[in-house]
Design an enzyme around this catalytic site. Structure first.
Site, PDB file in Angstrom:
ATOM      1  N   GLN A  11      50.048  82.032  21.053  1.00 39.55           N
ATOM      2  CA  GLN A  11      50.062  81.919  19.587  1.00 39.55           C
ATOM      3  C   GLN A  11      51.013  82.936  18.957  1.00 39.55           C
ATOM      4  OE1 GLN A  11      46.583  83.290  17.504  1.00 39.55           O
ATOM      5  NE2 GLN A  11      47.042  82.093  15.655  1.00 39.55           N
ATOM      6  N   TYR A  24      36.640  90.995  26.902  1.00 41.25           N
ATOM      7  CA  TYR A  24      37.914  91.087  26.199  1.00 41.25           C
ATOM      8  C   TYR A  24      38.023  92.446  25.489  1.00 41.25           C
ATOM      9  CZ  TYR A  24      41.413  89.745  22.627  1.00 41.25           C
ATOM     10  OH  TYR A  24      42.505  89.671  21.796  1.00 41.25           O
TER      11      TYR A  24
HETATM   12  C1  AKB Z   1      39.905  86.510  19.439  1.00 39.46           C
HETATM   13  O1  AKB Z   1      39.228  85.906  18.590  1.00 39.46           O
HETATM   14  O2  AKB Z   1      39.549  86.634  20.606  1.00 39.46           O
HETATM   15  C2  AKB Z   1      41.199  87.140  18.991  1.00 39.46           C
HETATM   16  C3  AKB Z   1      41.050  88.564  18.582  1.00 39.46           C
HETATM   17  C4  AKB Z   1      40.343  88.907  17.334  1.00 39.46           C
HETATM   18  O3  AKB Z   1      41.528  89.442  19.238  1.00 39.46           O
HETATM   19  N1  AKB Z   1      41.769  86.378  17.920  1.00 39.46           N
END
Ligand code: AKB
Length: 326
Positions: A12, A143
């Site tokens: 993206q 993440y």
């Molecule tokens: C996600 O939603 O994982 C990403 C972010 C906020 O890093 N867009």
């Protein structure tokens, strides 16, 4: 000049960062590196494009060494929701991939590495409103953990190895060119597609879920401005909060409905993404970025919605036409 390598160039942000960098530095000087996701035509055709597997140390070393790379924008990353469902790949791409890039940078005398962090680097213990730049960071997602790792590793390479690593904590990014893949903030892009195509959208977050967001032109500006900032002014390196707008699904739906009066929204909450969103800030204090490199976003919610609807309507109308021609 030494070349600029952009990993995740099909993603993206990467797919819009490459053209912006090519405009600034010349098409031939910016190498788009992708792996599995097909690269958009304009990115592949307007300058050098290569395949790099960031999880493979040899592939990263080769790319950096063989092309005389002086700057890396390391954009490859598995986003939050996907990372939760594929731990192994998240670890390989987000953690090992970053380590491979930093090591290749040191081995090949790269001048600068840009590594985006995210609002995901915060967690449920972090103060959620106007979240300070320096605060408790105990993310509860893979993440988010990988983003804290990235910030700390980046600072380590700055302090111990003299590598110029810079990064910023990006909020949800809204754009019309390339759709995000399996993030938590994706609803804020999907809602525009659904509004134009179907006049209605079913949102996977509760209507009152407030999250920090940013329109793509501001995101590209932030990344490039930070990369070009005067090093002598920087007290932070890899961990700048950058704010722009902050809204809930209900507020965004209202803004869209004021432009497309037939638009309607309903809600079918996804516990995974709702849980992730609930652990993230509502809004950010970005005074460090404003003081150290003059960060100042251009798009508020209304300006973003107008520009999104305008560009996305044209894009979808064009796709409709080419479907009919096939
Ligand atoms: C996600 O939603 O994982 C990403 C972010 C906020 O890093 N867009």
């Amino acid at each position: 000049m030494r070349k600029i390598l952009v990993t995740g160039a099909a993603g993206q942000i990467g797919s819009e960062l490459v053209p912006a960098l090519r405009q600034l530095y010349g098409d031939e000087n910016v190498i788009a590196a992708g792996h599995r996701t097909p690269m958009p035509d304009d990115v592949r055709e307007s300058g050098p494009a290569i395949t790099v597997d960031v999880t493979d140390v040899a592939s990263v070393q080769r790319a950096v060494r063989d092309h005389d790379v002086g700057t890396v924008y390391h954009m490859s990353s598995l986003l939050s929701a996907l990372a939760e469902t594929n731990r192994q790949r998240a670890h390989a791409v987000n953690i090992e991939g970053l380590y491979n890039v930093l090591e290749a940078a040191v081995d090949n005398d790269v001048d600068q590495v840009i590594v985006p962090s995210s609002i995901a680097a915060f967690g449920p213990d972090t103060p959620p409103d106007n979240t300070p730049n320096e605060t408790l960071q105990r993310p509860t997602t893979l993440y988010g953990i990988s983003k804290v790792f990235g910030e700390l590793m980046g600072n380590y390479y700055v302090e111990k190895l003299g590598l110029d690593v810079r990064g910023l904590r990006l909020p949800g990014i809204i754009s019309w060119k390339t759709e995000p893949t399996a993030g938590t903030t994706d609803y804020a892009v999907a809602i525009f597609y659904a509004a134009i195509r179907d006049g209605r959208y079913t949102c996977y977050l509760r209507p009152d879920t407030r999250l920090p967001m940013m329109y793509m032109p501001d995101c590209i500006k932030a990344i490039i401005d930070l990369a070009r900032a005067d090093a002598s002014r920087l007290r932070h390196h890899t961990d700048f909060n950058v704010g722009a707008v902050s809204f809930t699904p209900a507020e965004l739906a209202e803004v869209i409905a004021s432009r497309l009066p037939d638009f309607s929204i309903d809600y079918d909450v996804d516990p995974l993404r709702q849980g992730i969103a609930d652990s993230w800030p509502n809004s950010l204090d970005d005074s460090a970025a404003r003081e150290e490199w003059d960060w100042n976003p251009s798009f508020d919610l209304d300006a973003m919605a107008d520009d999104m609807l305008d560009n996305l309507s044209r894009k979808l109308a064009g796709e409709g036409r080419s479907d009919q021609e096939e």
